[in-house]
Design an enzyme around this catalytic site. Structure first.
Site, PDB file in Angstrom:
ATOM      1  CG  ASP A 148      -1.849   1.175   1.266  1.00 28.92           C
ATOM      2  OD1 ASP A 148      -2.844   1.130   0.525  1.00 28.92           O
ATOM      3  OD2 ASP A 148      -1.592   2.135   2.007  1.00 28.92           O
TER       4      ASP A 148
ATOM      5  CD  GLU B 228      -3.564   0.677  -3.711  1.00 28.11           C
ATOM      6  OE1 GLU B 228      -4.646   1.238  -3.969  1.00 28.11           O
ATOM      7  OE2 GLU B 228      -2.588   1.269  -3.213  1.00 28.11           O
TER       8      GLU B 228
END
Length: 723
Positions: free
Chosen positions: A444, A485
């Site tokens: 992330d 991501e």
């Protein structure tokens, strides 16, 4: 599968190379990692060839580095410290490290029929290096056994034989040999993984390839095994640990009751399973388990049910409640974590002017292209014990307030990836995730971590990719795959770059494409994307809904602006909430809504959307609310206040609510589809996939070996059949 015995592997190699030995002076190279058995197989192969009346000499390439092992190891560390992972990559196996000219001289003299050939022999000290003359007068086959035995700098090799191995296997061999006190160190592990990359890059020139199990395989088969070694495309369930009942223990009971492990191979648990304070897990305090929600026993039970585990690792930032930030505010300049976070003024020194408030305002030329997630400079003023306020970089969220006369903070502090302590923290975290049983690590906010004055400071190139490679080396030690991501428009091609580097990539295009197809009764764009995935062999993780919104920024360049605007209107008319990028209106980012509500709460459309998902290439990820027919939760969004738009699609279900929802007709039909996707042999990572759209009809077909399965979908009435 167990590796065959060295003798059996040698027999396999022998039968493969007999027909290839067609010169008077033949050089066979056995190359691969330390765990591949080069030395043993070379001895066995020598004996077999001598039974055929050949005269064989075995040459070890380990004598041809320019430096003795201890000095070469020191050189590698020096280069890594100075030039980073790419500098080390360039050095390993290069002619700077290896004296290929000297080795080539031996090979050339053998080819030219020299009676006497001088061989270099190297021990552990400079004094042990010697040159010995050998009788080559009757030798007709030379076997070179060496990790670098198929390097582009080597000449005269007739039959390169690649012996596959893994870095983990190589490390285990090194540890058993006991030759090196640091055989299992992180640095050695990184070197082994880089050497594996190098070996893989040489596969196209191998004449014979031996698999991990010891079987002779084709180049195409090796490429398939290499790229898909850990890739499992069966469905994955995505949830918070308290989404389906009060904790993960409750979910385990629900899983047993509905045999969810027959529909899902993987479980993606969002990061509220860690200690955290904000953003329902994504502001991580530390990566220890929040045992109110998850215990190690809960995770082991998941593993026993056959689930793989996917967990998050937030690279860019940590919570102000982290031990590192607490140490900083307690000790100030004396804290060992003084530079664990990014001191704004140190970063921008020489690139701007000091403001009256005590922070540097960067000159326009250095900040004009910078990407901002929120209005204003991304700064949090941190008070040191001496009363000074020091500005620190804070990309996402910040808040300072007083409580009982004491300064308090909320926020996500950006990490300084130039700090050695940050990399130790990364290593420690990945080891912790591995202990939990993680097989996929979702990265992330990784694209925000590399920063430099005058840059966009989002997806800086090449620094972002260098960071990714370095994390990958760490994760590979634990057999964990990375799933980076990142949201970016289709037109930018970032998804392609991630895929080209060998990583799985999120299919953030599919959620919007399916809504577009169903609303317009036209699958042209969806089929175009499916065919691109198959043609480019992209390794994707796809989804309908998720803990964030339905992506629309990503669709730019894939759908026309008119169709994107229509999609936004359709979903917001059905109650969705539009999220604009970093606070700017008309720069659309995502729509917050449950997928069921985004489809107008039409069960036929929801079931067709699921069918389309499971027939789209990739690994299907299923948001728990979609499975249970969750509707927009306006009350949760209202209670969350400003910034609480995502709560519209994050409703927690009690145990009883889960039981009722999973017993619904729509949930049962979705589970039937997912169990089919899990079990049917035509759904294989190596399947041939074709998709066609005509008028309002759509057909998607998967074929693998003798198995075939097809979806026929009518977008006019949302009826579909599977054959």
């Amino acid at each position: 599968m167990e590796r065959l015995s060295a003798n059996t592997i040698t027999n396999n190699i022998y039968h493969s190379i007999r027909r290839l030995i067609n010169t008077d002076k033949c050089i066979i190279s056995l190359y691969g990692g330390s765990g591949s058995g080069k030395s043993t197989i070379a001895r066995f192969l020598k004996k077999k060839l001598e039974k055929d009346n050949h005269r064989v000499f075995v040459l070890t390439g380990d004598n041809y580095p320019r430096l003795i092992p201890s000095l070469n190891d020191a050189k590698r560390i020096e280069i890594y410290n100075e030039k980073g992972i790419d500098g080390l990559r360039d050095y390993l196996g290069s002619d700077e490290e290896i004296d290929y000219d000297l080795c080539n001289k031996v090979l050339r003299e053998f080819k030219d029929g020299y009676d006497r050939v001088t061989i270099k022999e190297m021990g552990k000290t400079n004094e042990s290096i010697r040159f010995t003359e050998y009788d080559f007068s009757n030798i007709d086959i030379l076997i070179l056994e060496w990790t670098h035995g198929n390097n582009e700098h080597l000449k005269h090799i007739d039959i390169p034989v690649f012996l596959d191995s893994t870095p983990e296997e190589t490390m285990a061999i090194r540890v058993r040999r006991g030759k090196d006190d640091f055989a299992d160190s992180p640095f050695v592990s990184m070197v082994l993984h880089l050497e594996q990359e190098l070996l893989h890059s040489q596969i196209d020139t191998a004449r014979v390839i031996v698999s991990l199990e010891g079987k002779i395989i084709s180049r195409q088969e090796y490429q398939r095994l290499y790229h898909n070694k850990h890739l499992d495309i069966r469905p994955m369930l995505n949830l918070y640990p308290d989404s389906m009942g009060s904790n993960l223990s409750t979910f385990n009971h629900i899983s047993d009751r509905f045999s969810l492990n027959e529909a899902f191979k993987s479980v993606y648990i969002l990061p509220s399973l860690y200690h955290h304070d904000l953003d329902r897990g994504f502001c991580v305090q530390d990566y220890d388990l929040n045992e109110e929600l998850v215990t190690i026993d809960d995770l082991r039970k998941l593993e026993k049910k056959g689930y793989d585990l996917k967990l998050d690792f937030v690279l860019n930032h940590a919570s102000v409640l982290s031990k590192q930030f607490n140490d900083l505010t307690l000790k100030g300049e004396e804290s060992k974590y003084r530079d664990f976070f990014i001191d704004w003024n140190k970063f921008w020194q020489g690139y701007g002017k000091m403001s009256d408030e005590g922070y540097i305002i960067p000159d326009e030329e250095y900040i004009k292209d910078m990407f901002f997630r929120k209005p204003g400079l991304p700064i949090l003023m941190v008070r040191f014990p001496d009363g000074k306020d020091i500005p620190y970089w804070n990309t996402f969220y910040q808040k300072v307030y007083e409580e009982n006369g004491e300064r308090k903070y909320l926020g996500q502090m950006d990490l300084n990836i130039k700090s050695r302590l940050v990399w130790e923290f990364y290593e420690e975290t990945l080891s912790k995730l591995s202990n939990y049983g993680t097989s996929i690590v979702r990265l992330d906010a990784f694209a925000y971590a590399p920063k430099a004055p005058g840059r966009k400071n989002f997806l800086n190139d090449p620094e972002t990719w260098e960071l990714l490679k370095r994390i990958d080396v760490m994760a590979s030690k634990h057999n964990m795959n990375l799933l980076p991501e990142i949201h970016a428009s289709y037109a930018e091609g970032i998804y392609q770059k991630i895929a080209d580097m060998g990583y799985m990539t999120y299919d953030f295009f599919m959620p919007g494409l399916i809504i577009d197809a169903l609303d317009n009764k036209d699958a042209t764009y969806l089929v175009k994307w499916i065919n691109e995935i198959t043609e480019k062999k992209l390794k994707t993780v796809n989804m309908l809904g998720c803990h964030d919104g339905i992506p629309v920024l990503d669709l730019k360049g894939l759908l026309s602006e008119e169709r994107i605007e229509q999609l936004i209107k359709n979903v917001t008319d059905r109650g969705g909430h539009i999220k604009d990028l970093h606070g700017a209106k008309n720069i659309y980012y995502q729509i917050n809504a449950t997928y069921f509500s985004a489809l107008g709460e039409d069960e036929k459309k929801m079931l067709m959307a699921r069918a389309l998902q499971i027939f789209t290439p990739g690994k299907p990820q299923v948001w728990y609310l979609d499975l249970m027919g969750g509707k927009n939760d306006y009350e949760a969004m209202r209670k969350a206040g400003d910034g609480g738009h995502k709560e519209i699609n994050r409703t927690n279900y009690t145990f009883d609510e889960c039981i009722r929802a999973l017993n619904s007709d729509m949930a049962k039909k979705q589970l039937e589809l997912l169990k089919l996707r899990y079990s049917h042999p035509a759904f294989n990572v190596n399947s041939v996939i074709s998709a066609e759209a005509k008028d309002h009809m759509l057909m998607i077909k998967w074929q693998y070996d003798m198995h075939e399965i097809s979806l026929f979908a009518n977008l006019d009435n949302y009826e579909f059949s599977i054959r």
